[in-house]
Design an enzyme around this catalytic site. Structure first.
Site, PDB file in Angstrom:
ATOM      1  N   ASP A 269      21.262  11.219  56.777  1.00 56.07           N
ATOM      2  CA  ASP A 269      22.060  11.876  58.182  1.00 56.07           C
ATOM      3  C   ASP A 269      22.698  10.847  58.844  1.00 56.07           C
ATOM      4  O   ASP A 269      22.463   9.776  58.804  1.00 56.07           O
ATOM      5  CB  ASP A 269      20.902  12.791  58.975  1.00 56.07           C
ATOM      6  CG  ASP A 269      19.956  11.752  59.803  1.00 56.07           C
ATOM      7  OD1 ASP A 269      19.429  10.921  58.794  1.00 56.07           O
ATOM      8  OD2 ASP A 269      19.783  11.987  60.904  1.00 56.07           O
TER       9      ASP A 269
ATOM     10  N   ASP B 228      26.142   2.754  58.348  1.00 58.21           N
ATOM     11  CA  ASP B 228      24.806   3.242  58.417  1.00 58.21           C
ATOM     12  C   ASP B 228      24.623   4.618  58.137  1.00 58.21           C
ATOM     13  O   ASP B 228      24.935   5.601  58.643  1.00 58.21           O
ATOM     14  CB  ASP B 228      24.730   3.199  60.277  1.00 58.21           C
ATOM     15  CG  ASP B 228      23.397   3.804  60.659  1.00 58.21           C
ATOM     16  OD1 ASP B 228      22.418   3.791  59.818  1.00 58.21           O
ATOM     17  OD2 ASP B 228      23.367   4.291  61.882  1.00 58.21           O
TER      18      ASP B 228
ATOM     19  N   GLU C 151      16.655  11.090  60.394  1.00 61.14           N
ATOM     20  CA  GLU C 151      16.456   9.929  60.893  1.00 61.14           C
ATOM     21  C   GLU C 151      16.986   9.560  62.189  1.00 61.14           C
ATOM     22  O   GLU C 151      16.207   9.038  63.121  1.00 61.14           O
ATOM     23  CB  GLU C 151      16.869   8.773  59.763  1.00 61.14           C
ATOM     24  CG  GLU C 151      16.049   7.387  60.144  1.00 61.14           C
ATOM     25  CD  GLU C 151      17.151   6.649  61.194  1.00 61.14           C
ATOM     26  OE1 GLU C 151      16.815   5.512  61.859  1.00 61.14           O
ATOM     27  OE2 GLU C 151      18.204   6.866  61.574  1.00 61.14           O
ATOM     28  N   GLU C 152      18.105  10.022  62.378  1.00 67.54           N
ATOM     29  CA  GLU C 152      18.816   9.654  63.613  1.00 67.54           C
ATOM     30  C   GLU C 152      18.313  10.433  64.906  1.00 67.54           C
ATOM     31  O   GLU C 152      18.809  10.073  66.019  1.00 67.54           O
ATOM     32  CB  GLU C 152      20.418  10.264  63.519  1.00 67.54           C
ATOM     33  CG  GLU C 152      21.248   9.134  62.451  1.00 67.54           C
ATOM     34  CD  GLU C 152      21.209   7.798  62.822  1.00 67.54           C
ATOM     35  OE1 GLU C 152      20.713   7.263  64.008  1.00 67.54           O
ATOM     36  OE2 GLU C 152      21.972   6.754  62.284  1.00 67.54           O
TER      37      GLU C 152
ATOM     38  N   GLU D 243      18.780  -0.230  56.121  1.00 69.87           N
ATOM     39  CA  GLU D 243      19.799  -0.508  57.195  1.00 69.87           C
ATOM     40  C   GLU D 243      20.814  -1.587  57.241  1.00 69.87           C
ATOM     41  O   GLU D 243      20.485  -2.544  56.630  1.00 69.87           O
ATOM     42  CB  GLU D 243      18.888  -0.287  58.670  1.00 69.87           C
ATOM     43  CG  GLU D 243      18.241   0.776  58.700  1.00 69.87           C
ATOM     44  CD  GLU D 243      18.655   1.865  59.519  1.00 69.87           C
ATOM     45  OE1 GLU D 243      20.210   1.835  59.810  1.00 69.87           O
ATOM     46  OE2 GLU D 243      18.300   3.036  59.718  1.00 69.87           O
TER      47      GLU D 243
END
Length: 382
Positions: free
Chosen positions: A71, A101, A133-134, A161
């Site tokens: 995501d 990212d 995740e975000e 990351e």
């Protein structure tokens, strides 16, 4: 398929957290299947999003996980110069949402799948692709539950990351809370007849400020900047008009916790303050009160003494220096599930979440060199 082609392919999917990521996941699943690699999917409750876990090499032993979230953050309201979901190459950079990212890390790994398959790996390489995740690292928790319950536990996890290929062994944890204060409305000329929720909320905000000052005074983690746990109130909403006693006031509290601090104790202190205010408000009026709820929480990544993941990456890269970062990742969740974990990936966190997000081509090349070294190691290691 080259890394650049795969980056274009993945960035082309709008996987903003509010949307489904299934089109991307199904594409990756089909791509892996075309090379004889099976995938395991774990879904959210609505089956609108999925994680993917795939293994190249022996299925009966734990290997090295390449972990990435699929995501991305929204582009709404950002002044992009190009279509954020179409990679544009310019001046040695690739522009597009997720290039830094963190779709480039995923794409580099996927582009090397044919080489991994041909290498007859002795130690398996796993792909772990997650959703959401975000917005709180919600998806990976289902993936981890599946691994722990059904698969050999991996020996090392690489969170890809953007670290500019530096070895990162620690990061702060983060918890996001919502505080709700309920008062009693009335005419502002007669405050004795009501309970002002904004006034009440201000006492909690002052308490949070005191907690921040206390955190500054504790033994600090010098590797972090700043070297202590931090508090932030980033949103507040309350009242209806200037001449009405405010009935409601809601605000957010974010706590970013250094690994040396006790996150449960910091949370308990916040809950005690809210409970004390709740009791005080109910003493004024039975309809008044205060409550707090946790929206999302991610544990810190703790530097490991003699950690397998750190030792492996030092061996592969020849880099002995490690560092820590303030932003949070899924790394602490992998670590809490019993897997040695480290962060290392191409791109810069400075570009993450920004308009005109980009990754330098030199970083893509560095990522390819690193993962090829991993493949060479996995071909001969025990």
């Amino acid at each position: 398929m080259t890394s650049l082609e795969m980056i274009r392919r993945l960035v082309g999917y709008d996987t903003t957290s509010a949307l489904s990521n299934l089109a991307l996941i199904e594409d990756v699943k089909a791509y892996l299947a075309s090379h004889g690699v099976e995938s395991r999917l774990t879904y959210d409750e609505a089956h609108g999003k999925a994680n993917l876990f795939a293994t190249i090499g022996p299925k009966d032993k734990g290997g090295v996980v390449l972990s990435g979230h699929t995501d991305v953050v929204p582009v709404t309201g950002q002044p992009w110069d190009t279509d954020p979901f179409e990679v544009v190459e310019k001046d040695g950079r690739l522009y597009g949402r997720g290039t830094s990212d963190m779709k480039s890390f995923i794409a580099i790994g996927l582009a090397l799948v044919p080489e991994m398959v041909k290498a007859d790996l002795k130690v398996p390489i796993h792909f772990a692709l997650s959703y959401d995740e975000e917005v709180g690292c919600f998806g990976v928790k289902h993936l981890l539950a599946d691994i722990v319950a059904n698969l050999p536990l991996p020996r090392a996890v690489i969170i890809g990351e953007p670290t500019e290929m530096r070895l990162i062994t620690g990061h702060k944890g983060v918890s996001d809370y919502r505080v709700k204060v309920r008062g009693v409305a009335g005419h502002s000329s007669m405050p004795q007849n009501g309970v002002n929720a904004i006034f009440a909320a201000s006492t909690l905000i002052e308490a949070v400020k005191r907690m921040q000052e206390e955190a500054k005074q504790r033994l600090s983690a010098q590797d972090f900047e700043p070297p202590y746990s931090t508090y932030n109130i980033g949103r507040i909403d309350g009242g209806t008009a200037g001449n009405i006693i405010a009935q409601d006031c809601d605000f957010s509290v974010e706590i970013r916790v250094i690994p040396e601090d006790d996150a449960a104790a910091l949370e308990a202190a916040l809950y005690r303050e809210v409970a004390a205010l709740d009791a005080a408000l109910k003493a004024q009026h039975p309809q008044a009160g205060a409550s707090v709820s946790l929206n999302a929480g991610v544990p810190p990544l703790r530097p490991e003494t003699d950690g397998a993941a750190e030792a492996l990456l030092k061996h592969l890269t020849g880099i002995n220096q490690t560092g820590v970062v303030a932003f949070a990742t899924e790394g602490g969740l992998f670590q809490d599930a019993g897997m040695s974990t480290i962060m290392c990936g191409p791109g810069s966190i400075v570009q993450a979440h920004q308009p005109n997000e980009f990754i330098a081509l030199s970083q893509v090349e560095a990522g390819e060199v690193f993962l090829r070294k991993l493949v060479a190691w996995a071909r001969t290691a025990d």
